[in-house]
Design a protein around this motif. Structure first.
Motif, PDB file in Angstrom:
ATOM      1  N   THR A 148       0.841  -1.201   0.000  1.00 21.07           N
ATOM      2  CA  THR A 148       0.000   0.000   0.000  1.00 21.07           C
ATOM      3  C   THR A 148       0.881   1.258   0.000  1.00 21.07           C
ATOM      4  O   THR A 148       2.067   1.170   0.303  1.00 21.07           O
ATOM      5  CB  THR A 148      -0.956   0.005   1.213  1.00 21.07           C
ATOM      6  OG1 THR A 148      -0.177  -0.143   2.392  1.00 21.07           O
ATOM      7  CG2 THR A 148      -1.974  -1.110   1.112  1.00 21.07           C
ATOM      8  N   PRO A 149       0.307   2.450  -0.321  1.00 18.91           N
ATOM      9  CA  PRO A 149       1.132   3.648  -0.532  1.00 18.91           C
ATOM     10  C   PRO A 149       2.047   3.988   0.643  1.00 18.91           C
ATOM     11  O   PRO A 149       3.194   4.376   0.440  1.00 18.91           O
ATOM     12  CB  PRO A 149       0.102   4.754  -0.740  1.00 18.91           C
ATOM     13  CG  PRO A 149      -1.099   4.075  -1.246  1.00 18.91           C
ATOM     14  CD  PRO A 149      -1.104   2.718  -0.623  1.00 18.91           C
ATOM     15  N   ALA A 150       1.528   3.822   1.870  1.00 15.84           N
ATOM     16  CA  ALA A 150       2.365   4.190   3.009  1.00 15.84           C
ATOM     17  C   ALA A 150       3.591   3.294   3.099  1.00 15.84           C
ATOM     18  O   ALA A 150       4.682   3.745   3.431  1.00 15.84           O
ATOM     19  CB  ALA A 150       1.553   4.106   4.300  1.00 15.84           C
ATOM     20  N   VAL A 160       9.425   4.365   3.074  1.00 15.60           N
ATOM     21  CA  VAL A 160      10.856   4.120   2.886  1.00 15.60           C
ATOM     22  C   VAL A 160      11.436   4.959   1.742  1.00 15.60           C
ATOM     23  O   VAL A 160      12.566   5.429   1.804  1.00 15.60           O
ATOM     24  CB  VAL A 160      11.155   2.621   2.632  1.00 15.60           C
ATOM     25  CG1 VAL A 160      10.738   1.798   3.830  1.00 15.60           C
ATOM     26  CG2 VAL A 160      10.486   2.109   1.385  1.00 15.60           C
ATOM     27  N   LEU A 161      10.610   5.156   0.694  1.00 10.29           N
ATOM     28  CA  LEU A 161      11.130   5.815  -0.501  1.00 10.29           C
ATOM     29  C   LEU A 161      11.396   7.305  -0.272  1.00 10.29           C
ATOM     30  O   LEU A 161      12.440   7.830  -0.669  1.00 10.29           O
ATOM     31  CB  LEU A 161      10.137   5.633  -1.659  1.00 10.29           C
ATOM     32  CG  LEU A 161      10.540   6.200  -3.007  1.00 10.29           C
ATOM     33  CD1 LEU A 161      11.828   5.557  -3.506  1.00 10.29           C
ATOM     34  CD2 LEU A 161       9.431   5.993  -4.043  1.00 10.29           C
ATOM     35  N   THR A 215      -1.866   8.526  -2.616  1.00  7.17           N
ATOM     36  CA  THR A 215      -0.412   8.384  -2.594  1.00  7.17           C
ATOM     37  C   THR A 215       0.258   9.747  -2.421  1.00  7.17           C
ATOM     38  O   THR A 215       1.221   9.884  -1.664  1.00  7.17           O
ATOM     39  CB  THR A 215       0.074   7.706  -3.883  1.00  7.17           C
ATOM     40  OG1 THR A 215      -0.624   6.480  -4.022  1.00  7.17           O
ATOM     41  CG2 THR A 215       1.559   7.427  -3.835  1.00  7.17           C
ATOM     42  N   ALA A 216      -0.274  10.762  -3.101  1.00  4.51           N
ATOM     43  CA  ALA A 216       0.301  12.107  -2.982  1.00  4.51           C
ATOM     44  C   ALA A 216       0.252  12.581  -1.532  1.00  4.51           C
ATOM     45  O   ALA A 216       1.208  13.173  -1.022  1.00  4.51           O
ATOM     46  CB  ALA A 216      -0.448  13.079  -3.888  1.00  4.51           C
ATOM     47  N   GLN A 268      10.115  -6.181   6.767  1.00  2.00           N
ATOM     48  CA  GLN A 268       8.854  -6.242   7.522  1.00  2.00           C
ATOM     49  C   GLN A 268       8.226  -4.881   7.808  1.00  2.00           C
ATOM     50  O   GLN A 268       8.185  -4.415   8.939  1.00  2.00           O
ATOM     51  CB  GLN A 268       9.095  -7.013   8.835  1.00  2.00           C
ATOM     52  CG  GLN A 268       9.546  -8.443   8.572  1.00  2.00           C
ATOM     53  CD  GLN A 268       8.497  -9.257   7.830  1.00  2.00           C
ATOM     54  OE1 GLN A 268       7.456  -9.571   8.363  1.00  2.00           O
ATOM     55  NE2 GLN A 268       8.749  -9.558   6.546  1.00  2.00           N
ATOM     56  N   ARG A 269       7.729  -4.237   6.755  1.00  2.00           N
ATOM     57  CA  ARG A 269       7.039  -2.960   6.917  1.00  2.00           C
ATOM     58  C   ARG A 269       5.560  -3.206   7.188  1.00  2.00           C
ATOM     59  O   ARG A 269       4.900  -3.957   6.471  1.00  2.00           O
ATOM     60  CB  ARG A 269       7.181  -2.082   5.671  1.00  2.00           C
ATOM     61  CG  ARG A 269       8.594  -1.940   5.132  1.00  2.00           C
ATOM     62  CD  ARG A 269       9.601  -1.591   6.177  1.00  2.00           C
ATOM     63  NE  ARG A 269       9.371  -0.312   6.808  1.00  2.00           N
ATOM     64  CZ  ARG A 269      10.187   0.194   7.721  1.00  2.00           C
ATOM     65  NH1 ARG A 269      11.258  -0.474   8.094  1.00  2.00           N
ATOM     66  NH2 ARG A 269       9.909   1.361   8.255  1.00  2.00           N
ATOM     67  N   GLN A 270       5.041  -2.518   8.204  1.00  2.36           N
ATOM     68  CA  GLN A 270       3.625  -2.656   8.562  1.00  2.36           C
ATOM     69  C   GLN A 270       2.745  -1.863   7.582  1.00  2.36           C
ATOM     70  O   GLN A 270       3.157  -0.818   7.096  1.00  2.36           O
ATOM     71  CB  GLN A 270       3.393  -2.099   9.978  1.00  2.36           C
ATOM     72  CG  GLN A 270       4.172  -2.798  11.064  1.00  2.36           C
ATOM     73  CD  GLN A 270       3.592  -4.146  11.440  1.00  2.36           C
ATOM     74  OE1 GLN A 270       2.415  -4.400  11.222  1.00  2.36           O
ATOM     75  NE2 GLN A 270       4.429  -5.023  11.973  1.00  2.36           N
ATOM     76  N   PRO A 271       1.516  -2.315   7.329  1.00  2.00           N
ATOM     77  CA  PRO A 271       0.581  -1.525   6.514  1.00  2.00           C
ATOM     78  C   PRO A 271      -0.008  -0.377   7.346  1.00  2.00           C
ATOM     79  O   PRO A 271      -1.185  -0.398   7.700  1.00  2.00           O
ATOM     80  CB  PRO A 271      -0.488  -2.543   6.105  1.00  2.00           C
ATOM     81  CG  PRO A 271      -0.464  -3.570   7.179  1.00  2.00           C
ATOM     82  CD  PRO A 271       0.944  -3.613   7.704  1.00  2.00           C
ATOM     83  N   VAL A 272       0.821   0.615   7.644  1.00  2.00           N
ATOM     84  CA  VAL A 272       0.429   1.641   8.624  1.00  2.00           C
ATOM     85  C   VAL A 272      -0.761   2.478   8.178  1.00  2.00           C
ATOM     86  O   VAL A 272      -1.511   2.986   9.004  1.00  2.00           O
ATOM     87  CB  VAL A 272       1.610   2.583   8.957  1.00  2.00           C
ATOM     88  CG1 VAL A 272       2.613   1.886   9.831  1.00  2.00           C
ATOM     89  CG2 VAL A 272       2.258   3.116   7.701  1.00  2.00           C
ATOM     90  N   ASP A 273      -0.946   2.629   6.853  1.00  2.00           N
ATOM     91  CA  ASP A 273      -2.079   3.441   6.403  1.00  2.00           C
ATOM     92  C   ASP A 273      -3.403   2.797   6.789  1.00  2.00           C
ATOM     93  O   ASP A 273      -4.281   3.426   7.378  1.00  2.00           O
ATOM     94  CB  ASP A 273      -2.013   3.715   4.889  1.00  2.00           C
ATOM     95  CG  ASP A 273      -1.471   2.564   4.075  1.00  2.00           C
ATOM     96  OD1 ASP A 273      -1.343   1.451   4.634  1.00  2.00           O
ATOM     97  OD2 ASP A 273      -1.175   2.763   2.895  1.00  2.00           O
ATOM     98  N   THR A 274      -3.546   1.503   6.480  1.00  2.00           N
ATOM     99  CA  THR A 274      -4.799   0.825   6.798  1.00  2.00           C
ATOM    100  C   THR A 274      -4.929   0.615   8.303  1.00  2.00           C
ATOM    101  O   THR A 274      -6.022   0.706   8.862  1.00  2.00           O
ATOM    102  CB  THR A 274      -4.880  -0.502   6.038  1.00  2.00           C
ATOM    103  OG1 THR A 274      -4.476  -0.266   4.685  1.00  2.00           O
ATOM    104  CG2 THR A 274      -6.287  -1.052   6.035  1.00  2.00           C
ATOM    105  N   GLN A 275      -3.786   0.389   8.970  1.00  2.00           N
ATOM    106  CA  GLN A 275      -3.827   0.202  10.423  1.00  2.00           C
ATOM    107  C   GLN A 275      -4.380   1.426  11.147  1.00  2.00           C
ATOM    108  O   GLN A 275      -5.002   1.310  12.194  1.00  2.00           O
ATOM    109  CB  GLN A 275      -2.417  -0.105  10.950  1.00  2.00           C
ATOM    110  CG  GLN A 275      -2.023  -1.556  10.755  1.00  2.00           C
ATOM    111  CD  GLN A 275      -0.569  -1.808  11.099  1.00  2.00           C
ATOM    112  OE1 GLN A 275       0.211  -0.870  11.243  1.00  2.00           O
ATOM    113  NE2 GLN A 275      -0.203  -3.068  11.225  1.00  2.00           N
ATOM    114  N   ALA A 276      -4.184   2.608  10.535  1.00  2.00           N
ATOM    115  CA  ALA A 276      -4.640   3.838  11.181  1.00  2.00           C
ATOM    116  C   ALA A 276      -6.163   3.922  11.222  1.00  2.00           C
ATOM    117  O   ALA A 276      -6.729   4.658  12.021  1.00  2.00           O
ATOM    118  CB  ALA A 276      -4.072   5.054  10.459  1.00  2.00           C
TER     119      ALA A 276
END
Lengths: 406, 288
Positions: free
Chosen positions: A146-148, A153-154, A179-180, A380-388
């Protein structure tokens, strides 16, 4: 023995049932895996390799003994890049074919078209595509990045390399818009700023004025979330103006459909990307995967992020079902929510029980000589956007796709 | 100051693109009253011809400026002989037939070239204008648009063939009575229109990512330009391309490309409301 009418009816009914039984037993033995993808039409560039990935994963699961001793069978429909066909084939998969799981959907629109049907019919659904995030539904697992996960990282990596002023170019629909926002969020967090954001409808193919405007704004770097064939013109016109030598660029979208091969070496070199997969990823699991693909389909040229996400989505489901010892929806969901992991070509993939998204490795990739060379890996990056926005263990009845506010 | 120069170049570039992608349609529609709905696919075919020739080792300018127009001209000739010539004077029927043709062409190009985006690199490198970096190829597009207009004007106005063609379009019976074969004139005119579409495809190929459905990006703008221009081929094309090109580019600079496209469409609606027969239906009447 005298046969009266009553006995005759009872007898034939029994015989009828007997005749049906073996057939039902056979049908019960194979597990039906529904696949619903655009393997023709304008999105077939994405859909065809994804379809191959489903085939390969089913063959592998079968070779490993199937699931709970039962073999798998693929039931696939081609939606021809036509959104209307998604609902139609989803109905067919659930009512007529009575499949045990559905993998598929490419555009977010296609996912939203079939998600309610599959939930209603209690058919487990896997959506294996990089998308804008925010879907919160216990019946679906979203295994794409997902975008986050990309921007997190990018953006800091590119800013450290190039500077703090960012100019964002994005496709004008929900993926680009969201994404923006994430790019802006992570730019701010890393102490940088966004000088300007421009959105483009998907059919815009002329970027002359944009290129002049970018120079007027004089950013340190460009972040692109442009999507599709028309937008590919931007990279070409950018290079034609000689700008690729002056202002560096990073993108969350270039390469998802192997676009780096379409651009020439001069046009593509040096663009930074962030993905969970690259063919150049130097890991034993990836080598094995590429080898298998090569043997099965003859060439690995068509493999891309979405095909690998599909392959991993299939295996994630397989691991969950094997753990549950069944393909029954509720049991598989429970098993997956207990934290199932697999090691796929892109690295370790773990289900996040609260969001039904995945924790995945993300790699910074630099385009060079039409290849996606890995420069740095983040584990191991978490899906932080959806987690929020989403917590399925607290609200298991949730079915919303949240718009993420930053 | 530099920025103003950049804007001016971009405005001319916008006008030139409209001229190039509309020229073939203007010739076919303006002269023959045939609406070729496959016009966008003709341009795409030109692009593919150029890309294919280039990948076979043909020098880039020969691929884009010679191979592309010739391939599309031959294709146009075949289409005229097989389909269009039976439908002259039947506007709706030609539209239906050419729309079918456009679908067929999209399918055919998908089968041959695959449903992927392809392209060729730009042959001209960028240049600096003050502190701005510009695409040299944009200047080349402007140059090609000027050459195209001069050629169309020159042929129609100064050559005997142009005179005969214009005469045959105005009054086919009279041209026939004078002993000219109107069927042949129509055929050649349609072929010339196709060649211009091919040229547009070739010239635009290095700037875009080409795929079989790319034609849709051109067709709407080409139609708006030609219909708003009115019946005169050259003056209509030039006046409406200038108007729409400037409006969309200037608005794009002031705001965004979305608003630029909207401005172009609004300008077209207002124009056609005020001048239902197009610009040359009111002004510049009777010019070429």
């Amino acid at each position: 023995m005298k046969i009266d009418r009553r006995k005759f009816v009872a007898g034939t009914a029994a015989a009828g049932t007997m005749a049906f039984l073996p057939k039902m037993a056979i049908a019960g033995e194979t597990i039906k895996v529904g696949s619903i993808l655009d393997t023709s039409g304008i999105f077939d560039l994405y859909g065809k390799p994804m379809d191959k990935a489903v085939t390969l994963a089913i063959e592998e699961l079968n070779a490993a003994g199937g699931i709970a001793g039962r073999k798998l069978e693929k039931v696939a429909y081609d939606t021809q890049s036509n959104m209307a066909l998604y609902t139609q084939f989803a109905q067919k998969l659930t009512r007529q074919d009575k499949v045990d799981v559905v993998h598929g959907g490419i555009l977010s629109a296609s996912r939203e078209a079939i998600r309610p049907t599959l939930r209603k019919s209690k058919t487990l659904y896997f959506y294996n595509v990089q998308y804008e995030g925010g879907v919160c539904d216990r019946n679906i697992f979203c295994t794409g990045v997902t975008p986050a996960q990309q921007a997190e990282v990018l953006v800091p990596y590119a800013m450290e390399k190039w500077g703090k002023k960012i100019y964002i170019l994005a496709a004008d629909y929900n993926y680009g818009q969201i994404t923006a926002k994430w790019i802006e969020h992570y730019a701010g967090k890393a102490g940088g700023s966004v000088v300007k954001t421009d959105f483009f409808p998907l059919d815009v193919a002329d970027f002359g004025s944009t290129i002049a405007k970018i120079q007027e704004a004089a950013p340190d770097m460009i972040m692109s979330a442009l999507v599709g064939g028309a937008h590919l013109s931007f990279y070409r016109q950018w290079a034609a103006a000689g700008m690729n030598k002056k202002i560096p660029m990073a993108s969350t979208t270039l390469g998802a459909g192997n676009e780096q091969v379409v651009l020439t070496k001069e046009e593509g070199d040096g663009i930074l990307l962030a993905y969970s997969f690259s063919k150049e990823l130097d890991r034993p699991e990836n080598k094995v995967f590429l080898d298998k693909w090569q043997k099965r389909f003859g060439s690995t040229d068509d493999i891309h992020e979405l095909a690998v996400a599909t392959y991993q989505g299939m295996h994630l489901w397989g691991a969950g079902a094997n753990k549950a010892g069944s393909v029954e929806r509720d049991k598989v969901v429970e098993a997956l929510e207990s934290g199932v992991s697999i090691i796929g070509p892109s690295g370790k993939i773990t289900v996040d029980p609260k969001t039904h998204h995945v924790v995945t490795d993300v790699h910074i990739v630099e385009v060079g000589d039409q290849k996606m060379n890995v420069v740095k890996s983040y584990d191991q990056r978490q899906p932080v956007d959806t987690q929020a926005v989403c917590d399925l263990s607290a609200n298991p009845g949730d079915t919303t796709q949240y718009e993420i506010k930053i | 100051m530099d920025y103003a120069a950049v804007v001016i170049v971009e405005v001319f570039y916008g006008i030139s693109v409209l001229v190039l992608i509309s020229a073939g349609l203007a010739v076919v529609f303006g002269m023959m009253r045939v609406i070729n709905l496959a016009h966008g696919e003709f341009i795409t075919l030109g692009g593919y011809a150029a890309i294919t020739a280039h990948s076979l080792g043909v020098p880039i300018f020969i691929s884009t400026l010679i191979v592309a127009p010739i391939v599309v001209a031959i294709f146009g000739l075949v289409v005229e002989r097989l389909i269009v010539r039976f439908l002259y004077g039947r506007l709706i029927n030609t539209m239906l037939a050419t729309w079918g043709l456009s679908l067929l062409m999209i399918g055919g190009m998908t089968m041959i070239f695959g449903n992927t985006t392809t392209g060729i690199p730009t042959p001209i490198s960028g240049f600096t204008l003050g502190r701005y970096q510009m695409s040299g190829y944009n200047l080349f597009v402007i140059f090609m648009a000027i050459v195209t207009v001069i050629i169309i004007y020159g042929v129609l106005k100064t050559t005997r063939a142009g005179l005969i063609a214009r005469g045959a379009m105005q009054n086919p019976e009279m041209a026939n009575a004078f002993g000219y074969n109107t069927s042949r004139i129509y055929m050649l005119t349609f072929t010339a229109g196709a060649a211009l579409s091919g040229l547009a495809g070739g010239v635009m190929a290095p700037l875009v990512g080409l795929n079989p459905a790319s034609g849709a990006n051109y067709i709407a703008k080409a139609f708006i330009t030609v219909i708003s221009g009115g019946t005169s081929v050259v003056s209509g094309l030039l006046s409406s391309a200038t108007l729409f090109g400037s409006v969309s580019q200037i608005v794009t600079f002031i705001s965004t490309s979305v608003v630029g496209e909207i401005a172009l469409l609004i300008a077209a609606v207002i124009l056609l409301r005020l001048l239902p027969t197009g610009i040359t239906g009111r002004f510049l009447k009777g010019r070429v």
